[in-house]
Design a protein around this motif. Structure first.
Motif, PDB file in Angstrom:
ATOM      1  N   MET A 190      -8.942 -35.755 -73.655  1.00  0.00           N
ATOM      2  CA  MET A 190      -8.884 -37.069 -74.299  1.00  0.00           C
ATOM      3  C   MET A 190     -10.130 -37.877 -73.977  1.00  0.00           C
ATOM      4  SD  MET A 190      -5.108 -38.441 -73.622  1.00  0.00           S
ATOM      5  CE  MET A 190      -3.781 -37.304 -73.770  1.00  0.00           C
ATOM      6  N   TRP A 191     -10.454 -37.866 -72.699  1.00  0.00           N
ATOM      7  CA  TRP A 191     -11.603 -38.628 -72.214  1.00  0.00           C
ATOM      8  C   TRP A 191     -12.874 -38.200 -72.948  1.00  0.00           C
ATOM      9  CZ3 TRP A 191     -10.811 -41.048 -67.064  1.00  0.00           C
ATOM     10  CH2 TRP A 191     -11.871 -41.889 -66.718  1.00  0.00           C
ATOM     11  N   MET A 192     -12.987 -36.874 -73.130  1.00  0.00           N
ATOM     12  CA  MET A 192     -14.199 -36.348 -73.751  1.00  0.00           C
ATOM     13  C   MET A 192     -14.256 -36.652 -75.244  1.00  0.00           C
ATOM     14  SD  MET A 192     -16.051 -34.285 -71.471  1.00  0.00           S
ATOM     15  CE  MET A 192     -16.422 -32.597 -71.815  1.00  0.00           C
ATOM     16  N   SER A 193     -13.146 -37.120 -75.828  1.00  0.00           N
ATOM     17  CA  SER A 193     -13.210 -37.403 -77.257  1.00  0.00           C
ATOM     18  C   SER A 193     -13.823 -38.784 -77.523  1.00  0.00           C
ATOM     19  CB  SER A 193     -11.831 -37.272 -77.911  1.00  0.00           C
ATOM     20  OG  SER A 193     -10.954 -38.227 -77.396  1.00  0.00           O
ATOM     21  N   PHE A 194     -14.220 -39.492 -76.469  1.00  0.00           N
ATOM     22  CA  PHE A 194     -14.978 -40.725 -76.670  1.00  0.00           C
ATOM     23  C   PHE A 194     -16.462 -40.424 -76.540  1.00  0.00           C
ATOM     24  CE2 PHE A 194     -10.939 -42.198 -74.911  1.00  0.00           C
ATOM     25  CZ  PHE A 194     -10.573 -43.083 -75.893  1.00  0.00           C
TER      26      PHE A 194
END
Lengths: 321, 306
Positions: free
Chosen positions: B144-148
């Motif tokens: 999830m974090w990496m999707s920013f």
């Protein structure tokens, strides 16, 4: 294939929810009353009458009433109905500010991804086929340099060069693609090229190593041994297998590209979603920031979903798993 | 192993064993010599890194002018012997500003990478060591974090907390954290399966002890590599934030901020205004990347000689 699709879709939904909670929590670590106080014209920390009718009304307008889970549920419900909240700076619905900008950013993004993929794969294949020649060194050297460069600096230098040498004027007026395609592309092509060029560096590296790997495979040697033309070996045996893993990179590139796009919209003064985001951040207009971050995260997740599905469709090993 | 020769007595073998030099690990000097001889780009990178760190430390001694000093007679002067890199539209010496700007880049780069990879390493260690449910949850969160996108995450954090020095460092650290988790997690999983870890556990070492004494020291190499390669990314993100006017709001010049505002308008007439700051960002990022790549090659024997 169907089980894979279902599995992949089931992964998308909880991730999207998780992301929305993440964004909501992050933007609510700021004390809500700070914002309200700011809105009432007072400085943060200044005393204000929390029970006054006007204050309650503003809180309601900002969607700040109720407990945090209630606020979250309301925000998310509204978000999926296209109601992104009210901008704090001009009290207009956030969606009304975003909507006219989405197409520009979308077009810019699509152009940039296309340019990045074309430049990256073509460069990577050439670099691999001509391994350890000056072409290879030149391509690898320039991709390494590009990766170390801030994208906005490259853009600034190119603009300054064009202005200084040819007296070029950056086109100011933007026209919608359907109204005036020539004018539209004359505005968007250069920024898209610059964003794409920078993103192509990683694709080039990946393509190169992937092609080199496949070139060593037995089936390539067999194809060459049975006397196929080099071009046919490359086209039918090498590229088909080598470019497959590169498609997975496209999803990753979309994430990377977004950062570049936000900045390039600022450099070229393009009124896209990225520019609105920067304005929102600078003015601390949280509804705008929250809506755009959520929007961008959804676009990224969707892009990754599309890439994964495409990959499964292209690669029989996954399709039949 | 060959079978012991019958003509040599056990005593003789013992003598030989004592006389033989114990196998020695190559010393630091040997490693460095190997590095300089075989890693040309890595050496270039290391030199750039050292020069930049020294510049940041000794900025006051190196810079011929104060960074805010405006010389009105020499506005937009081209590079010359007084102003090595020329002056900007306020007559400020660009060389001095770049030298001082190295401070911000190095400070923000170092601290954000340390915090980001440090916290990431702890999470990665725990996630990789315990596996199972903890790992599954952590991995979902990292995804999830990496999707920013980096810059968007950093900008959002700055928007929430304000653009002071510690906040900018934390914002950039947040973009690095998930990568730290991934790298250290995979290193931990590999080390977990090693015989010595098994041995430690079988003689009853606790989880904490196994992690601290046996696994953590072996993740130092990947930790250093990710630190070095993330340093460049951190500098680029900082430059981006500063360019957008949302970096550190202090009088000290930063490389990114030197490119913002009116700089673009003067650039066609006075290209040195934007050329030099950007050049130094690029060269520094490259230096750290080369150094990181060389470190990776040295620590990972599979990559050696490629």
């Amino acid at each position: 294939m169907r089980t894979y699709l279902i599995k992949r879709l089931l992964l998308f939904i909880p991730t999207a929810f998780g992301v929305s909670i993440f964004i909501f929590v992050m933007l609510h670590t700021i004390p809500g009353d700070y914002a309200t106080a700011l809105l009432l014209g007072g400085e943060p920390g200044e005393a204000y009458d929390a029970s006054s009718e006007q204050f309650q009304k503003i809180r309601e307008q900002l969607g700040l009433q109720g407990s945090l889970p209630q606020q979250y549920a309301r925000w998310l419900g509204n978000f999926f109905q296209g109601d992104f909240g009210i901008s704090w700076t001009n009290r207009k619905p956030v969606w009304d500010r975003m909507a006219p900008r989405i197409f520009l950013s979308f077009e810019l993004g699509v152009l940039a991804v296309a340019i990045a993929m074309i430049l990256g794969t073509v460069g990577g294949v050439i670099s691999a086929v001509r391994q350890d020649t000056w072409v290879d060194y030149l391509l690898r050297g320039s991709s390494m340099t590009l990766q170390a460069m801030p994208g906005f600096w490259l853009a600034l230098m190119v603009i300054a060069g064009l202005v200084a040498i040819w007296g070029w004027k950056p086109p100011i007026e933007y026209r919608h693609l359907w109204d005036d395609p020539v004018r539209n592309l004359s505005v968007l092509l250069l920024p898209a090229f610059l964003v794409g060029l920078r993103s192509s560096a990683e694709i080039l590296r990946m393509t190169r190593s992937s092609v080199l790997e496949v070139l060593r495979e037995d089936y390539v040697r067999t194809a060459e041994a049975k006397g196929l033309y080099r071009s046919k070996v490359l086209g039918q045996h090498v590229l088909r297998n080598a470019l497959l893993p590169v498609t997975t990179l496209a999803g990753f590139e979309v994430v990377f590209l977004m950062s570049g796009q936000v900045i390039i919209e600022q450099v070229f003064n393009l009124h896209g979603v990225g520019k609105l985001f920067i304005q929102g951040v600078a003015a601390r207009d949280y509804p705008v920031v929250q809506a755009i971050v959520m929007f961008i995260a959804l676009v990224v997740l969707l892009a990754n979903l599309v890439v994964d599905v495409m990959y499964a469709w292209l690669d029989p090993r996954i399709r039949y798993e | 192993m060959t079978t012991p020769n019958e003509s040599t007595s056990a005593d003789e073998i013992r003598q030989n064993l004592i006389a033989a030099e114990p196998p020695r690990r190559p010393g630091m000097g040997k490693y460095m010599l190997y590095y300089f001889r075989h890693k040309l780009l890595g050496t270039v990178g290391l030199v750039i890194v050292i020069v930049m760190v020294l510049t940041a430390l000794l900025a006051d001694l190196i810079a011929p002018f104060a960074y805010q000093q405006q010389n009105y007679e020499d506005v937009l002067a081209a590079p010359n012997f007084t102003y090595l890199f020329g002056t900007d539209n306020f007559g400020r010496d660009i060389f001095s500003r770049i030298v001082h700007g190295a401070r911000i880049s190095m400070l923000v780069g170092f601290l954000s990478v340390l915090v980001g990879t440090g916290i990431g390493a702890v999470i990665g260690l725990i996630s990789g060591f315990f596996m199972g449910k903890v790992d599954a949850i952590v991995q979902r969160l990292v995804d999830m974090w990496m999707s920013f996108p980096d810059l968007i995450l950093a900008l959002t954090i700055v928007a929430v907390f304000g653009n002071t020095l510690p906040n900018v460092i934390l914002a950039i650290a947040a973009t690095i954290l998930p990568r730290g988790v991934r790298v250290i997690r995979s290193a931990t999983i590999a080390i977990r399966e090693m015989d010595y870890t098994m041995a430690a556990r079988s003689i009853g070492a606790s989880d904490i002890r196994t992690m601290m004494r046996h696994i953590m020291p072996n993740t130092v190499a990947p930790f250093l590599i990710i630190m070095s390669s993330m340093f460049g990314t951190a500098i680029l993100t900082e430059a981006g934030l500063s360019y957008l006017g949302l970096g550190i709001s202090e009088p000290t010049p930063s490389w990114g901020r030197m490119l913002t505002g009116q700089a673009a308008q003067y650039a066609p007439r006075a290209p040195w205004i934007i050329a030099f700051p950007g050049f130094f960002i690029t060269i520094t990022v490259m230096g750290f990347a080369f150094f990181g790549d060389a470190l990776r090659d040295l620590f990972d024997p599979r990559m050696r000689g490629r």
